[in-house]
Design an enzyme around this catalytic site. Structure first.
Site, PDB file in Angstrom:
ATOM      1  N   TYR A 469       0.830  -1.211   0.000  1.00  0.00           N
ATOM      2  CA  TYR A 469       0.000   0.000   0.000  1.00  0.00           C
ATOM      3  C   TYR A 469       0.866   1.263   0.000  1.00  0.00           C
ATOM      4  O   TYR A 469       0.619   2.197   0.758  1.00  0.00           O
ATOM      5  CB  TYR A 469      -0.977  -0.001   1.188  1.00  0.00           C
ATOM      6  CG  TYR A 469      -1.731  -1.287   1.359  1.00  0.00           C
ATOM      7  CD1 TYR A 469      -2.251  -1.974   0.267  1.00  0.00           C
ATOM      8  CD2 TYR A 469      -1.936  -1.841   2.623  1.00  0.00           C
ATOM      9  CE1 TYR A 469      -2.951  -3.161   0.418  1.00  0.00           C
ATOM     10  CE2 TYR A 469      -2.637  -3.030   2.794  1.00  0.00           C
ATOM     11  CZ  TYR A 469      -3.137  -3.686   1.687  1.00  0.00           C
ATOM     12  OH  TYR A 469      -3.822  -4.871   1.839  1.00  0.00           O
ATOM     13  N   HIS A 470       1.863   1.272  -0.901  1.00  0.00           N
ATOM     14  CA  HIS A 470       2.767   2.415  -1.024  1.00  0.00           C
ATOM     15  C   HIS A 470       2.767   2.977  -2.452  1.00  0.00           C
ATOM     16  O   HIS A 470       3.829   3.154  -3.043  1.00  0.00           O
ATOM     17  CB  HIS A 470       4.200   2.002  -0.655  1.00  0.00           C
ATOM     18  CG  HIS A 470       4.359   1.492   0.733  1.00  0.00           C
ATOM     19  ND1 HIS A 470       5.480   0.787   1.144  1.00  0.00           N
ATOM     20  CD2 HIS A 470       3.560   1.597   1.830  1.00  0.00           C
ATOM     21  CE1 HIS A 470       5.360   0.470   2.416  1.00  0.00           C
ATOM     22  NE2 HIS A 470       4.202   0.938   2.856  1.00  0.00           N
ATOM     23  N   PRO A 471       1.610   3.286  -3.034  1.00  0.00           N
ATOM     24  CA  PRO A 471       1.626   3.838  -4.392  1.00  0.00           C
ATOM     25  C   PRO A 471       2.222   5.238  -4.400  1.00  0.00           C
ATOM     26  O   PRO A 471       2.093   5.996  -3.430  1.00  0.00           O
ATOM     27  CB  PRO A 471       0.147   3.849  -4.783  1.00  0.00           C
ATOM     28  CG  PRO A 471      -0.575   3.977  -3.476  1.00  0.00           C
ATOM     29  CD  PRO A 471       0.240   3.185  -2.493  1.00  0.00           C
TER      30      PRO A 471
END
Length: 554
Positions: A469-471
């Site tokens: 969850y690191h876009p």
């Protein structure tokens, strides 16, 4: 319908920072548009409940990827905060600045003024840090900023065992990976204060809203409105009515790396052919809008725990009720930490310039939805490479603002990704086989003792790898003459006036570790650019400005 000097779209990790810093000057009027609602309630504020807000439509946009060919055409969940504080209100509360070399690389890619020497003063300005007696160096850290950063109590013996195992496997230790040296195994930082999630809503937005020159309105931003090539407002839907929130000075998009490029494209800023195909008039052709999408992908290596010391004993309704009551009454107990209390940053091979693998350790074997992975005590290491060459994009489904964006990360599209993940899994197994883990380490639950060949490990990655969850990266910062850059080093959108993007979408390249810390830093630094203030000084005489980011090769 509304008007302000500065109109900010999004109250997330950077948007809340901007609301606070821009309104410190009483002469500036700030209005924040946020589609999500309140962050009130234990499911957000209790650190141990971190898995619950993700996937809840009240707090999460509910995005998912298009089928990912490299992952067996699976659609991966892509949680994004739809609430005050944005994703800082639903994330895992892990705090990582990134490696010094990450920001030096940004500068080399055209983001001048964003080297580590430039950004370190902003990290220190934003932090109020306590090391919990674990030996960190206060010279590197901030002590009076809005963002509380601390270590967990680290009472579970599995944390110490994991860190010792890393050293026994030949790796270094670090007392503070956010300080002078990231490389090694050591304690993990968390954004928690007095047992409560310390999101940017709590740290920045709520104090700002006590000022008379800050307003927060709940609405859905549809597009930026231009007069010629100057942004003059934001077309916004308020409960079925649509009007224009007008700005006297600037519009600032802080809608995060999936919604920010979407909003730019709906406003006529993006690749000309894509906009023309949807009938959107082109205001400024910027082919880089929506491109350069990056993320950290990871896998779990899970083991049965031979001693009853894991969190499994609390994974039942009666125990969870007791944990919740203690937290509600006293903000203490196991509900007051995210339980990610040990970390590792290592290099995959001699000659690698700086760490390229990250470990999160968790004293329970659990699925991504927070449910137990099996009936019994266990633990797990989250592991993945930091700097994949795979790139994706964010595109529009239609010209309808209500449609969610099309998200394609193109995970595992670079052949090196496969060898990197095999190495990550084998390296984790080596660490977990060290003497320090022997009293605890039972059978391997996942990938499983039978998965040893390249083909078997590839199959595990294909079927079970998940996003961290690191876009980031979809409105890349760079030189104005860089055709693929979207914003200049002052975060101004290239080709128009009065419009900036300030969030993790401007990252030229993903940083080592979790991205909430760098996103907050971007808000801090951009605020000074917007207000025309001098940047915090680079003080080359101070030793902490030039860290030892390149340790000697082993």
């Amino acid at each position: 319908m509304k008007e302000a000097d500065f109109v900010i779209v999004g109250s997330g990790s950077a948007g809340s920072v901007l609301a606070n810093r821009l309104s410190e000057d009483a002469g500036a009027n700030v209005l924040v548009i946020e589609f999500g609602g309140s962050d009130f309630g234990p499911l957000i504020q209790m650190p141990a409940a971190l898995s619950y807000p993700m996937g809840m439509s009240r707090y999460d946009w509910g995005f998912s990827t298009e089928p990912e060919p490299g992952l067996g055409n699976r659609r991966l969940a892509t949680p994004r905060g739809k609430v005050r504080g944005g994703s800082s209100s639903i994330n895992g509360m892990v705090y990582v600045r990134g490696h010094a070399r990450d920001f030096d690389h940004w500068s080399q890619l055209g983001a001048t003024g964003w080297s580590y020497a430039d950004v370190l003063p902003y990290f220190r300005r934003m932090e109020s840090w306590s090391d919990g007696g674990h030996g960190g160096d206060p010279n590197w850290r901030g002590s009076s900023g809005p963002l509380n950063v601390q270590r967990g109590e680290r009472k579970n013996p599995l944390h110490e065992a994991f860190e010792r195992a890393g050293r026994q496997a030949g790796f270094e230790s670090t007392a503070d990976y956010n300080g002078e040296k990231q490389e090694g195994f050591g304690p993990m930082d968390q954004t928690v204060r007095n047992g409560q999630r310390w999101s940017t809503a709590n740290a920045y937005l709520k104090p700002a809203l006590r000022r008379p020159n800050v307003r927060l309105v709940r609405g859905f931003a549809r597009r930026v409105v231009f007069d010629g090539n100057r942004a003059v407002g934001v077309e916004t839907e308020f409960g079925g009515r649509t009007g224009i929130v007008r700005c006297r000075r600037e519009v600032i998009i802080s809608a995060a790396p999936l919604n920010s490029p979407k909003l730019l494209k709906l406003s006529g800023i993006g690749p000309g052919p894509e906009l023309a195909a949807l009938g959107i008039p082109v205001v400024a052709e910027r082919p880089g809008v929506g491109e350069n999408l990056q993320d950290h992908l990871e896998v779990l290596v899970q083991h049965e725990c031979l001693q009853p010391v894991s969190l499994a004993k609390h994974m039942n309704l009666a125990s969870m009720a007791g944990v919740g009551v203690r937290w509600l009454l006293f903000r203490s107990g196991i509900g007051a930490t995210n339980h990610f209390e040990s970390a590792g940053f290592v290099r995959s091979a001699p000659g690698v310039e700086y760490p390229d693998i990250q470990f999160h350790f968790l004293p329970v074997a659990a699925r991504y939805d927070g449910k137990a992975a099996f009936a019994g005590h266990g633990f797990q290491a989250h592991v993945g490479p930091m700097r994949s060459n795979s790139r994706g994009n964010v595109t529009l489904r239609s010209s309808d603002p209500a449609e969610p964006p099309l998200i394609r990360f193109n995970y595992m599209s670079d052949p090196k990704d496969w060898s990197d993940f095999r190495h990550c899994i084998r390296l984790t197994r080596e660490i977990l086989s060290q003497p320090a883990m022997e009293p605890f380490c039972g059978r391997e639950i996942a990938p499983g003792n039978g998965s040893t060949t390249d083909q078997e490990l590839d199959e595990y990655v294909r079927n079970h790898a998940e996003s961290s969850y690191h876009p980031c990266g979809t409105c890349r910062m760079g030189s104005p003459d860089d055709r693929m850059a979207v914003v200049d080093p002052h975060c101004r959108v290239i080709g128009v006036e009065g419009l900036r993007v300030v969030d993790s979408s401007i990252f030229p390249r993903i940083t080592n570790g979790n991205l909430n810390g760098p996103s907050i830093m971007v808000g801090e630094k951009a605020a000074d650019h917007i207000l025309g203030k001098p940047q915090l000084p680079r003080d080359e005489s101070n030793p902490w400005i030039n860290p030892r980011w390149r340790e000697s090769d082993r």
